[in-house]
Scaffold this active site. Structure first.
Site, PDB file in Angstrom:
ATOM      1  N   GLU A  66      17.686   8.348 -25.774  1.00 19.37           N
ATOM      2  CA  GLU A  66      18.002   7.988 -27.157  1.00 19.37           C
ATOM      3  C   GLU A  66      18.554   6.563 -27.231  1.00 19.37           C
ATOM      4  OE1 GLU A  66      16.864   9.727 -29.305  1.00 19.37           O
ATOM      5  OE2 GLU A  66      16.846  11.810 -28.664  1.00 19.37           O
ATOM      6  N   HIS A 299      12.401  -6.534 -40.661  1.00 20.57           N
ATOM      7  CA  HIS A 299      12.511  -5.934 -39.340  1.00 20.57           C
ATOM      8  C   HIS A 299      11.160  -5.362 -38.960  1.00 20.57           C
ATOM      9  CE1 HIS A 299      13.284  -2.200 -36.793  1.00 20.57           C
ATOM     10  NE2 HIS A 299      13.329  -3.231 -35.977  1.00 20.57           N
ATOM     11  N   ARG A 301       9.461  -3.334 -36.026  1.00 20.74           N
ATOM     12  CA  ARG A 301       9.523  -2.553 -34.787  1.00 20.74           C
ATOM     13  C   ARG A 301       8.110  -2.483 -34.222  1.00 20.74           C
ATOM     14  NH1 ARG A 301      12.809   1.955 -33.215  1.00 20.74           N
ATOM     15  NH2 ARG A 301      12.163   2.607 -31.122  1.00 20.74           N
TER      16      ARG A 301
END
Length: 438
Positions: A66, A299, A301
């Site tokens: 995680e 942003h 990703r």
């Protein structure tokens, strides 16, 4: 014999003054105890208070793969549990301290050639965290139990989902000690001196606050909950959730680094942007008047999303088109990009952005890399994005979620915050709107 009456009166006044101070001090300490507030007249007394026999310690850890931003979300679930335990009238529960798991060996971090146990205070304002819940750093825990060289955890519970939960559709809140379904070689926070001989698997479904039932039945002083991500939020998005979230203020030095970058490269400051917050999160008031700096924050990703979520990730061409259209619509000329894209892909984006627009990216110094690692760099980028006039994020990215929360705290208009890039130019579902609650 002649007596100096002025001296006598002065002595009497001093005595009365000292007596008054003593009375007020006693009353202050008494009221503080009745209100269950921790009063420390010195650092040594605070340390001594942590080691009192009444105190119990709750540790937690999460599944190693995680990432940084999900771990911050798991913290909130257990900080809210600790907050509620502190307010409990149950003597077995009210003295629990939540021990913050140090940051180490995160899979996504690249600036960490020599993994170490990094404290929460490196990234967050620890006093602000403590103002919401009774949390302590790992080194404070070691000092409190006076076992710096060898720590034995009384009870360890590995949380796991009920095996039949998805098959039967039974999502009722419940817990039960069952056989461990996955083999776990536990390395407690990557310390070699922490052990436990009492490890059980707890099938669990419910909010983290329900674990108070387990803690109440247990006589243990030190308890660890592993795979803490299995426990859910008490109530996602309610007033208590946002109190906890607002208390998670960043380390002052990281905020200063981001502020200097904004001022130097983006003509942005809290005064100009309308993003000044009170010194204490408790003093924040509802508002929607934040303006933001004269730039678009985005942003992107990429990396694992390019394969894991290929059906959602837009192409470079679509990204460039959506950025260009938004800049034109908002009459802005600068875009700040936070991304984990490769240098090659980022260079491709820069080349395809129309020349009338400027693209800016934060490049950390070696000093920042060494001290703050990827966690600090992520926070700096999130701070910069959270101050933008308009923000576009990545669908289902916890990095983008955290930025959206920051912007809600600053008081930006809803439409300037909850936006994400689309794979196709003709649109896609936008993020759910989770408004701040006071």
């Amino acid at each position: 014999m002649q007596i100096d009456h002025n001296l006598t009166n002065m002595s009497t006044d001093v005595y009365k003054h000292k007596y008054s101070i003593s009375i007020y001090l006693v009353l202050f300490l008494l009221i503080s105890c009745l209100c269950d507030e921790e009063v420390c007249l010195s650092d040594s007394q605070c340390a001594q208070d942590l080691s009192t026999t009444k105190n119990r310690f709750l540790l937690y850890d999460v599944n190693p793969p995680e990432g940084f931003n999900l771990r911050r979300d798991v913290y909130m679930r257990f900080a809210i549990l600790a907050h509620k335990l502190k307010l409990s009238k149950n003597e077995k529960l009210k003295h629990f301290r939540l021990v913050l798991p140090p940051w180490s060996h995160l899979y996504h971090w690249t600036y960490n050639p020599n993994p170490e146990q990094m404290p929460w205070g490196l990234f967050f304002d620890l006093e602000s965290l403590k103002s919401f819940a009774p949390v302590i750093e790992m080194h404070e825990f070691f000092n409190a139990i006076d076992r710096k060289y060898s720590v034995v955890i009384d009870e360890v519970y590995i949380l796991q989902h009920f095996k039949d939960m998805f098959e039967t559709g039974n999502f009722e809140d419940r817990m039960k000690i069952e056989e461990c379904r996955a083999k776990s070689h536990l390395i407690y926070f990557f310390y070699n001196n922490i052990t436990s001989k009492n490890v059980k698997c707890l099938s669990y479904h419910g909010p983290a606050t329900k674990l108070s039932e387990l803690l109440d039945k247990s006589p243990a002083k030190i308890i660890l909950l592993h795979h803490a991500e299995v426990a859910l939020h008490h109530m996602f998005g309610d007033k208590l959730y946002w109190q906890c979230r607002r208390s998670m203020r960043f380390n002052k030095e990281l905020r200063s680094i981001a502020a200097d970058f904004r001022q130097q490269f983006l003509n942005s400051s809290d005064d100009l942007d309308g993003t000044i917050l009170p010194n204490r999160w408790q003093d924040e008031k509802p508002h929607r008047n934040a303006v933001g700096g004269p730039y678009l924050g985005v942003h992107l990703r990429r990396k694992d999303f390019l394969t894991g979520r290929a059906n959602q990730v837009p192409s470079v061409e679509n990204i460039v088109q959506q950025i260009s259209e938004k800049l034109k619509k908002l009459s802005l000329s600068t875009v700040f990009v936070a991304t984990d894209a490769s240098d090659e892909e980022y260079g491709d984006i820069i080349r395809k952005i129309p020349p009338e627009y400027k693209t800016i990216r934060y490049t950390p110094s070696e000093k920042v890399k060494t001290k703050y690692k990827d966690g600090g760099i992520a926070i700096i980028e999130q701070i910069i994005c959270s101050h933008a006039r308009h923000f576009i994020g990545t669908q289902e990215s916890t990095f983008s979620f955290r930025i959206q929360e920051e912007r809600e705290i600053f008081g930006f208009p809803i439409k300037s915050t909850f936006n994400s890039f689309c794979r196709e130019h003709n649109g896609c579902p936008q993020p759910s709107v989770w408004k701040i609650v006071y």
